[in-house]
Design an enzyme around this catalytic site. Sequence first.
Site, PDB file in Angstrom:
ATOM      1  CB  CYS A 116      -4.330  -1.555   4.450  1.00  0.00           C
ATOM      2  SG  CYS A 116      -3.389  -1.580   6.014  1.00  0.00           S
ATOM      3  CD  GLU A 161      -2.501   1.203   2.769  1.00  0.00           C
ATOM      4  OE1 GLU A 161      -3.531   1.882   2.872  1.00  0.00           O
ATOM      5  OE2 GLU A 161      -2.037   0.508   3.712  1.00  0.00           O
ATOM      6  CE  LYS A 181      -7.223   1.554   3.652  1.00  0.00           C
ATOM      7  NZ  LYS A 181      -6.073   2.111   4.406  1.00  0.00           N
TER       8      LYS A 181
END
Length: 255
Positions: free
Chosen positions: A140, A40, A106
């Site tokens: 994540c 990331e 995300k």
Amino acid sequence: MFVTLIQARLNWENPEANRAYFSEKLAALQEPTDLIVLPEMFTTGFSMNPENLAEPMDGPTMQWLAEQARSKQAVITGSFIATENGRYFNRLVWMQPDGQLYTYDKRHLFTLAGEHEHYTPGQKHLIVEWKGWRIMPLICYDLRFPVWSRNTQAYDLLLYVANFPEIRSYAWQQLLTARAIENQAYTIGVNCVGTDGKGIQYSGDTVLHDYAGEVLYRVSHTEDVYTATLSKEDQDRFRQKFAFLQDSDTFTFNT
């Protein structure tokens, strides 16, 4: 399919240095690969400074991704700080060797670090088809939300790119195991290692699980480049023998 996982020590808020670092790693890669996975925010570390670091979708990081994918004749994926229409995104790019690309923003922004105060959340999954595989990449903090990760779209590979701190490494490892078991899919988590500019430590713990949750590869506290072979045929046979996915609940997302 051959998949290459790169666990890296990122240079804090220094895109040029990180691109050079990954260029060296990829240049040294000799074995064939189909998919290269970076962490990331691989050009900056997990920064809340998008005003100074964000790049447009035709900027140097996008050009670098296209060059590397073409050079290695493989997909390369990871997230970086992107800007578009006056907003900032923690954006994963799926760059193919022919220059075709897909993106995933995300969905779950890490409120504990104030990510939601700087970035715009994504609203849609990304499912890409590559080498006969259906692949869902996530980022994540998405890992903590099993509904968002659930295998409702018949994917074959689930992957997470991350900057997941060492202090929560137990959660990282246990959640990745759970995602692999419940979704009956190869599951990859690629993390960074070292200490970032805020003093946060990362142990890495980059991992590859098979479709039964077994660990095929894990590395901690060191930089590493590893290429694994995944067998879709083995996974399909396992799913046929243990047909748990067909009993899954049906649901829809509110976005």
